[in-house]
Design a protein around this motif. Sequence first.
Motif, short mmCIF file in Angstrom:
data_model
loop_
_atom_site.label_atom_id
_atom_site.label_comp_id
_atom_site.label_asym_id
_atom_site.label_seq_id
_atom_site.Cartn_x
_atom_site.Cartn_y
_atom_site.Cartn_z
N LEU A 150 0.83 -1.20 0.00
CA LEU A 150 0.00 0.00 0.00
C LEU A 150 0.88 1.26 0.00
CD1 LEU A 150 -2.97 0.76 0.05
CD2 LEU A 150 -2.85 0.91 2.54
N SER A 151 1.93 1.25 0.78
CA SER A 151 2.75 2.47 0.87
C SER A 151 3.45 2.75 -0.46
CB SER A 151 3.71 2.42 2.06
OG SER A 151 4.87 1.74 1.71
N VAL A 152 3.83 1.69 -1.18
CA VAL A 152 4.41 1.89 -2.52
C VAL A 152 3.35 2.47 -3.45
CG1 VAL A 152 5.39 0.75 -4.55
CG2 VAL A 152 6.11 0.04 -2.26
N ALA A 153 2.15 1.88 -3.42
CA ALA A 153 1.08 2.32 -4.33
C ALA A 153 0.73 3.79 -4.08
CB ALA A 153 -0.15 1.44 -4.14
N VAL A 154 0.66 4.18 -2.81
CA VAL A 154 0.29 5.55 -2.48
C VAL A 154 1.33 6.53 -3.01
CG1 VAL A 154 0.02 7.16 -0.54
CG2 VAL A 154 -1.15 4.97 -0.52
N ARG A 155 2.60 6.14 -2.89
CA ARG A 155 3.67 7.00 -3.42
C ARG A 155 3.47 7.20 -4.94
NH1 ARG A 155 8.26 5.30 -5.40
NH2 ARG A 155 8.34 3.35 -4.24
N VAL A 156 3.21 6.10 -5.65
CA VAL A 156 3.04 6.20 -7.11
C VAL A 156 1.78 6.99 -7.46
CG1 VAL A 156 2.88 4.89 -9.26
CG2 VAL A 156 4.24 3.99 -7.37
N PHE A 157 0.69 6.74 -6.75
CA PHE A 157 -0.55 7.50 -6.99
C PHE A 157 -0.29 9.01 -6.80
CE2 PHE A 157 -3.44 3.75 -5.42
CZ PHE A 157 -3.37 3.17 -6.68
N ASN A 158 0.44 9.36 -5.76
CA ASN A 158 0.69 10.79 -5.50
C ASN A 158 1.62 11.40 -6.55
OD1 ASN A 158 -0.97 11.28 -3.28
ND2 ASN A 158 0.57 10.55 -1.83
N GLU A 159 2.53 10.60 -7.08
CA GLU A 159 3.45 11.11 -8.10
C GLU A 159 2.77 11.26 -9.46
OE1 GLU A 159 7.49 9.13 -6.21
OE2 GLU A 159 6.81 8.44 -8.19
N ARG A 160 2.02 10.23 -9.87
CA ARG A 160 1.48 10.21 -11.23
C ARG A 160 0.01 10.57 -11.28
NH1 ARG A 160 5.15 6.91 -14.23
NH2 ARG A 160 3.82 7.51 -15.96
N GLY A 161 -0.63 10.73 -10.14
CA GLY A 161 -2.09 10.85 -10.11
C GLY A 161 -2.70 9.47 -10.20
N TYR A 162 -3.86 9.28 -9.57
CA TYR A 162 -4.49 7.97 -9.58
C TYR A 162 -4.85 7.56 -11.01
CZ TYR A 162 -7.87 4.26 -8.83
OH TYR A 162 -8.55 3.07 -8.89
N ASP A 163 -5.46 8.48 -11.75
CA ASP A 163 -5.85 8.18 -13.14
C ASP A 163 -4.66 7.80 -14.01
OD1 ASP A 163 -8.53 8.60 -12.75
OD2 ASP A 163 -8.47 10.71 -13.32
N GLY A 164 -3.54 8.46 -13.76
CA GLY A 164 -2.36 8.25 -14.60
C GLY A 164 -1.54 7.02 -14.21
N THR A 165 -1.98 6.29 -13.19
CA THR A 165 -1.21 5.13 -12.72
C THR A 165 -1.82 3.84 -13.26
OG1 THR A 165 -0.69 6.28 -10.66
CG2 THR A 165 -0.38 3.90 -10.67
N SER A 166 -0.99 3.01 -13.89
CA SER A 166 -1.45 1.71 -14.38
C SER A 166 -0.90 0.61 -13.47
CB SER A 166 -0.94 1.48 -15.81
OG SER A 166 0.48 1.42 -15.78
N MET A 167 -1.42 -0.59 -13.60
CA MET A 167 -0.89 -1.73 -12.85
C MET A 167 0.59 -1.94 -13.23
SD MET A 167 -3.02 -2.90 -10.65
CE MET A 167 -2.54 -4.60 -10.22
N GLU A 168 0.91 -1.64 -14.46
CA GLU A 168 2.29 -1.71 -14.94
C GLU A 168 3.20 -0.79 -14.11
OE1 GLU A 168 2.99 -3.78 -17.54
OE2 GLU A 168 5.12 -3.33 -17.19
N HIS A 169 2.75 0.45 -13.90
CA HIS A 169 3.53 1.38 -13.08
C HIS A 169 3.71 0.84 -11.66
CE1 HIS A 169 1.79 4.65 -15.89
NE2 HIS A 169 3.06 4.48 -16.21
N LEU A 170 2.63 0.28 -11.12
CA LEU A 170 2.70 -0.24 -9.75
C LEU A 170 3.66 -1.41 -9.68
CD1 LEU A 170 -1.08 -0.06 -8.70
CD2 LEU A 170 0.78 1.48 -8.02
N SER A 171 3.58 -2.27 -10.68
CA SER A 171 4.45 -3.44 -10.72
C SER A 171 5.92 -3.00 -10.80
CB SER A 171 4.04 -4.30 -11.92
OG SER A 171 5.14 -4.97 -12.47
N LYS A 172 6.20 -2.02 -11.65
CA LYS A 172 7.58 -1.51 -11.76
C LYS A 172 8.06 -0.90 -10.45
CE LYS A 172 8.66 -0.68 -16.56
NZ LYS A 172 8.31 0.24 -17.65
#
Lengths: 197, 197
Positions: free
Chosen positions: B15-37
């Motif tokens: 969750l903490s990784v996902a939140v960081r990515v959501f905050n960086e890219r925006g929720y809409d702009g985040t794909s599962m691919e981004h989360l996986s990376k």
Amino acid sequence: MTTAKRDTYTPETLLSVAVRVFNERGYDGTSMEHLSKAAGISKSSIYHHVAGKEELLRRAVSRALDGLFGILEEPGAQRGRAVERVEYVTRRTVEVLTAELPYVTLLLRVRGNTKTERWALERRREFDHRVAELLKAAVADGDLRADVDIRLATRLLFGMVNSLVEWYRPHPGADTDREQLADTVVHLAFDGLRTAR
Amino acid sequence: MTTAKRDTYTPETLLSVAVRVFNERGYDGTSMEHLSKAAGISKSSIYHHVAGKEELLRRAVSRALDGLFGILEEPGAQRGRAVERVEYVTRRTVEVLTAELPYVTLLLRVRGNTKTERWALERRREFDHRVAELLKAAVADGDLRADVDIRLATRLLFGMVNSLVEWYRPHPGADTDREQLADTVVHLAFDGLRTAR
């Protein structure tokens, strides 16, 4: 199918379209293609008016910054006790922000990826710094509380004022509205919500 | 080349990784691919933990919302004069916001495109409404100024508090910091910056 309008834009009207698109899509996320579609004219017509996207950004944030820095030149910001000047600047900042809402919104969302964005951030910091100096002078006069960190107070003050771009939407003939808003911000920031104790 | 880590994630750490990515890219702009990376594990490993991106969002904003609504259940928010309760809630909101910074940041940026986002917006409005009710009660007690529009005051108060997510960055061992910040917010909002007149 793209229906190309006849290009009847002035630099001003083209700017207002561009600012709307920048605010909707973010500056980074806006292409000349998006601008061309939103304006209903070809890209080459846009290039007839401006050198490109960054020039539109520069003009738009300049309009917001000119509005804000203009306040500091007004008599109310120049004369009288520091506390009265800083209250004046706060009130006028709310007024400029609401009057130039899309332009100030864009300014506040600038991130710093391009030269123009870095310049805009630098100018914003300069404006905040000028207000912080006024706050400091008012503390020195004994008119503002000395137990509050000025840097923090400046950030919170602008945090409150700048939050307007998130929820303030002007109504037609909203001048009273705007005045009441400015009053409330000044009361809250300088006198607080409490009744006198 | 993707170097796949062994999946040692717990729901919390993922969750903490996902939140960081959501905050960086925006929720809409985040794909599962981004989360996986960002997590360094495969998409199917992520699906082992959660049903998808929206579940991560729901868990993240729930953490922020639980923190905020938890405040309202604390004795300081339940007992005493309304003005003391609303000051308490303001102080604790700053504390929760700074302690749960990435989660609250995400909550405040939610736009309302998905069911989870609309639910989060609804809950945020409910929290604001609860605070507005306290403010109203404090006005009725004669402890807060009656000449300020409560809806406006609530928005400005949260505008100031929520602006923290834009500039507050915690230091290691920042507890004093955080306390000073909460003090300043409460002073500014309730007593104002002016010395007594």
